[in-house]
Scaffold this active site. Structure first.
Site, short mmCIF file in Angstrom:
data_model
loop_
_atom_site.label_atom_id
_atom_site.label_comp_id
_atom_site.label_asym_id
_atom_site.label_seq_id
_atom_site.Cartn_x
_atom_site.Cartn_y
_atom_site.Cartn_z
N ASP A 327 11.68 -10.02 37.11
CA ASP A 327 12.82 -9.12 37.34
C ASP A 327 13.73 -9.61 38.47
OD1 ASP A 327 11.98 -7.41 35.33
OD2 ASP A 327 10.80 -6.17 36.70
N LYS A 354 16.11 -8.31 28.42
CA LYS A 354 15.89 -7.27 29.43
C LYS A 354 16.96 -6.18 29.24
CE LYS A 354 12.28 -9.01 31.43
NZ LYS A 354 11.00 -8.32 31.30
N ARG A 405 19.86 -4.12 37.64
CA ARG A 405 19.64 -5.31 38.48
C ARG A 405 20.87 -6.22 38.53
NH1 ARG A 405 14.53 -4.22 39.89
NH2 ARG A 405 13.11 -3.60 38.23
C1 S3P Z 1 7.05 -4.13 33.53
C2 S3P Z 1 6.92 -5.35 32.92
C3 S3P Z 1 8.02 -6.32 32.81
C4 S3P Z 1 9.18 -5.99 33.76
C5 S3P Z 1 9.51 -4.53 33.78
C6 S3P Z 1 8.30 -3.69 34.16
C7 S3P Z 1 5.88 -3.23 33.58
O1 S3P Z 1 8.52 -6.30 31.50
O2 S3P Z 1 10.31 -6.75 33.42
O3 S3P Z 1 10.56 -4.27 34.67
O4 S3P Z 1 5.89 -2.25 34.36
O5 S3P Z 1 4.90 -3.49 32.87
P1 S3P Z 1 7.95 -7.24 30.32
O6 S3P Z 1 6.59 -6.79 29.98
O7 S3P Z 1 8.91 -7.05 29.18
O8 S3P Z 1 8.00 -8.64 30.88
#
Ligand code: S3P
Length: 445
Positions: A327, A354, A405
């Site tokens: 992120d 994202k 973000r």
């Molecule tokens: C998260 C996992 C990530 C991250 C998101 C929060 C989580 O996503 O980008 O902000 O809390 O499990 P991805 O699983 O799609 O990588």
């Protein structure tokens, strides 16, 4: 067709972020978003009262709270503490209206996991950004456990199956959300549900489920991480203190690195090794980031970060570092745009799915502010200014695409610019960091 949420209603809220004097003093960032979502979900599945302090009160986490209430949990704030009365694993109720996920991919994918093994049907709706994001990555494994879905993007309806079928799933993408969706479905599934993780991702689900008393263990098989969970689980209520979110601290850390004369302490930052990659990369670039008062909060390593303005040097970012800072790339790109020399990033295809396509959005935003950026299929190559401020100015209007973000990253770029940076819409910031602008304004005075 996407559902209206607060993001879609009313006028956009543009703002110009002006050049700032040194950032000095001490701040605290809000609670970790990932841990906050999971505190509510696991609390809602434990029988008895879970108490949570430091919960992030952003729109994403509140979407999770509303959905869990709609499925029978009681979730209330009393003074500084959140109290959750759970229904027990297997006892979630049929929601009577569509579950509004707003902008939140984490709420959507994890709750789809919970619903998958309950005998209920739920409709998931979200804002325009969320309605474009791929849900096939969770509907595919959850279908193999027996759940049914009528689509792979929101709005969609899910029909859970009870009893569901335990299985072993190898993650095709490095995603903590997909890993968590399968494990959460496994909670109410008799037998062992396993997830094979070729590349480690954030491990809050594993740590917290163990803390709530689930029978979960992690093995290393042929160099891969395998997480196994035995259902049906019985979760016991917990007292949780949520540490500060490293992903929110990241904006202030980079702001202090790039604004001359800054010396800022960011207190109580979670430094789980699966999350803290950005700080290591910034140190490799020459950033002065000290960890003070290392301790444990809520089972997670935490420290206060002392960050000083530093000349930064461009680097080639190791693709293996990506999951630990997934992120944080938008704000890393801002730091890189003012470094000495070239920063190269690669293997970042995930950034395209994202809250926005973050490679395209940041390439456009930084170029509009005078940075030299080359967009590649799977990363950005950025030629830094060598410590000079970005130009910014009237042509710098950042399109945020409903992505918090992007908005916060370009706000930080504005602080270190010559003529300020325009952000077209600051409303999405409230999804993860409602106090961001107040905190920034307080420091920049
Ligand atoms: C998260 C996992 C990530 C991250 C998101 C929060 C989580 O996503 O980008 O902000 O809390 O499990 P991805 O699983 O799609 O990588």
């Amino acid at each position: 067709m996407s559902h209206d949420t607060p993001h879609d209603l009313g006028a956009m809220r543009p703002r110009r972020f002006l050049p700032s004097g040194p950032l000095r003093g001490r701040i605290r960032v809000p609670g970790d978003k990932s841990i906050s979502h999971r505190s509510l979900m696991f609390g809602a599945l434990a029988v008895g009262e879970t108490r949570v302090t430091g919960l992030l009160e952003g729109e994403d986490v509140m979407a999770t709270a509303a959905a869990l209430r709609a499925m029978g949990a009681t979730i209330e704030r009393e003074d500084d503490e959140w109290r959750i009365h759970g229904v027990g694993v297997g006892a979630l109720l049929q929601p009577q209206a569509p579950l509004d996920m707003g902008n939140s991919g984490t709420s959507t994918r994890l709750l789809m996991g919970l619903v998958a093994s309950h005998p209920i049907t739920a409709q998931f709706v979200g804002d325009a950004s969320l309605s474009r994001r791929p849900m096939g990555r969770v509907t595919e494994p959850l279908s193999r456990m027996g759940a049914e879905f009528d689509g792979t993007t929101l709005p969609l309806t899910e029909r859970g199956l009870c009893p569901a079928i335990p299985f072993e799933y190898r993650l095709p993408v490095a995603s903590a959300q997909v890993k968590s969706a399968v494990l959460l479905a496994g909670l109410n599934t008799a037998g062992v549900t396993s997830v094979i993780e070729p590349v480690p991702t954030r491990d809050h689900t594993e740590r917290m489920l163990k803390g709530f008393g689930a029978n979960l263990w992690v093995e290393e098989v042929n160099g891969e991480r395998v997480i196994r969970l035995r259902g049906e689980a019985e979760l016991k209520p917990q007292q949780i203190e949520v540490p500060g979110d490293p992903s929110s601290a990241a904006f202030f850390a980079v702001a202090a690195l790039v604004v001359p004369g800054s010396e800022l302490t960011i207190e109580n930052v979670g430094l789980n090794p699966t999350r803290a990659g950005l700080f290591e990369v910034l140190r490799q670039m020459g950033g002065h980031i000290e960890e003070l008062n290392r301790r444990e909060v809520g089972g997670e390593p935490v420290a206060d970060l002392l960050v000083r303005h530093s000349p930064l040097t461009g680097i080639e970012v190791d693709p293996a570092a990506a999951p630990g800072m997934i992120d944080e790339f938008p704000i890393l790109f801002v730091a890189a745009s003012m470094a000495q020399g070239t920063t190269t990033t690669s293997c970042l295809d995930e950034l395209r799915v994202k809250e926005s396509d973050r490679l395209a959005a940041m390439a456009a935003a930084l170029t509009g502010s005078g940075a030299r950026v080359q967009e590649r299929k799977d990363g950005l190559v950025i030629e830094g200014t060598g410590g000079e401020p970005l130009r910014g100015g009237a042509n710098s209007r950042t399109k945020t695409h409903l992505d918090h973000r992007i908005a916060m990253s370009m706000a930080v770029a504005g602080l270190a610019s010559r003529d300020g940076v325009e952000v077209d819409d600051t409303r999405p910031i409230a999804t993860s960091f409602p106090a961001f602008e107040a905190l920034l304004d307080g420091l920049a005075e």
